[in-house]
Write a protein that holds these residues in place. Structure first.
Motif, PDB file in Angstrom:
ATOM      1  N   UNK A 169      17.059  44.061  24.219  1.00 39.99           N
ATOM      2  CA  UNK A 169      17.782  43.106  24.887  1.00 39.99           C
ATOM      3  C   UNK A 169      18.862  43.602  25.882  1.00 39.99           C
ATOM      4  N   UNK A 170      19.437  42.789  26.666  1.00 36.85           N
ATOM      5  CA  UNK A 170      20.526  43.282  27.719  1.00 36.85           C
ATOM      6  C   UNK A 170      21.892  43.547  26.674  1.00 36.85           C
ATOM      7  N   UNK A 171      22.423  44.555  26.717  1.00 34.97           N
ATOM      8  CA  UNK A 171      23.479  44.977  26.164  1.00 34.97           C
ATOM      9  C   UNK A 171      24.799  44.018  26.280  1.00 34.97           C
ATOM     10  N   UNK A 172      25.096  43.480  27.541  1.00 34.25           N
ATOM     11  CA  UNK A 172      26.130  42.625  27.734  1.00 34.25           C
ATOM     12  C   UNK A 172      25.834  41.295  27.010  1.00 34.25           C
ATOM     13  N   UNK A 173      24.561  40.726  27.586  1.00 33.65           N
ATOM     14  CA  UNK A 173      24.117  39.463  26.782  1.00 33.65           C
ATOM     15  C   UNK A 173      24.248  39.449  25.211  1.00 33.65           C
ATOM     16  N   UNK A 174      23.701  40.631  24.702  1.00 33.57           N
ATOM     17  CA  UNK A 174      23.907  40.508  23.093  1.00 33.57           C
ATOM     18  C   UNK A 174      25.222  40.733  22.706  1.00 33.57           C
TER      19      UNK A 174
END
Length: 337
Positions: A169-174
């Motif tokens: 997953x994308x860290x920022x979105x997570x």
């Protein structure tokens, strides 16, 4: 005015004072992780925690019955009210001491230690009363040891599962998604805290009513007791115990939203389960150990073990320290009861 009534009223008042200190002392249990990850603003978090405490209090009857009848056995009469009064004073005193130093100790074990200490003080002076050591072992000591271990292990397992599931997953979105998820997990933690901690005050009030001759058992909980305990706990929670919130939210480990969600989810699950079983465990021990377990999955050095060690020392000292204060309190208030 009847002396028995005055004594019962005094015990109920001091029990509600304990309830209030429990609220601001343990506010960190519900919201420290969400506030530290910025999932919730401090005031929004406290308001949600207060509402959750109020709701949860009405679901914690089983724990209240354990506190009212499973820790000490006291005869009816004004002398027993003095024991309960001194026991609660011991718990309040230890809560204030640990709050001042920002140490997340257990309000629950302070209360149990206070009751046991005051009862032992009374027995030593030749009065009736009995400490139910089997009940303490089964319903206090074993859960006291088991709940931190379970919280630590499940916290680690939960965090490892999240890391594996969202490994691409994308860290920022997570982080953004888990901040939203933390609103739910923090709400569950607040309800679980109410189920456990408001119930302990209810148990004390019921014990006072029984000792004062106002009801013939320690298992019936009048509706006004539910309402009073839940309201005072909610008010105490909303006032906020910022010293302890800082300790849990930042000093043990710097949490990110997935870690905060994992810790809160595990801790609330343990609280819900034990509440239904009537086991009065420490919400502080549970959430703190879950935070440690979650942090240890990143790397062991991520947990500030010196801070964690100080917290564990406070856990160990809580029961005997509150008991000792309660013995002294009993010697002081004995002439009044």
């Amino acid at each position: 005015m009847d002396a028995q009534f005055v004594a019962v009223f005094a015990v109920i008042v001091v029990a509600l004072v304990f309830d209030y200190t429990n609220g601001f002392h343990d506010a960190a249990n519900a919201i420290a992780t969400s506030v530290s990850t910025r999932a919730l603003s401090p005031r929004t978090g406290l308001l949600m925690a207060a509402i959750g405490n109020f709701v949860g209090a009405h679901l914690g009857g089983q724990v209240a019955k354990t506190v009212g009848s499973g820790i000490v056995d006291l005869p009816t009469g004004i002398a027993s009210l003095g024991i309960v009064f001194a026991g609660v004073v011991g718990a309040i005193s230890w809560n204030l001491i640990t709050w001042y130093f920002g140490i997340p100790s257990s309000s629950s074990h302070a209360l149990f230690g206070g009751l046991v200490g005051a009862t032992l003080g009374s027995i030593w002076l030749g009065h009736d009363g009995e400490v139910l050591w089997t009940g303490i072992l089964e319903k206090v000591i074993v859960p006291m040891v088991a709940s931190p271990l379970v919280g630590f292990l499940l916290g680690g397992v939960m965090m490892l599962a999240i890391m594996w599931i969202f490994r691409h997953g994308n860290p920022r979105k997570l982080n953004r998604g888990f901040r939203y998820a933390q609103t739910v997990s923090a709400a569950a933690m607040s309800v679980g805290h109410g189920m456990q901690d408001a119930a302990k005050t209810m148990g004390i009030v019921v014990l006072a009513l029984y000792a004062g001759g106002y009801q013939d058992n320690t298992t019936h909980i009048p509706e006004w007791v539910f309402l009073a305990s839940s309201t005072v706990l909610a008010l105490g929670t909303y006032s906020g115990g910022w010293r302890i919130i800082r300790t849990l939210g930042r000093k043990v480990i710097d949490l990110d939203p997935p870690q905060g969600f994992a810790a809160e989810t595990v801790a609330s699950g343990v609280l819900f389960t034990t509440s239904q079983l009537g086991l009065p465990i420490s919400t502080t021990h549970t959430i703190t150990s879950a935070i440690m377990g979650v942090g240890a999955t990143k790397r062991l050095s991520a947990v500030r073990w010196s801070v964690a060690g100080n917290i564990v020392v406070a856990w160990i000292l809580t029961f005997p320290a509150a008991a000792l204060i309660a013995v002294v309190s009993y010697l002081v208030v004995r002439p009044l009861f």
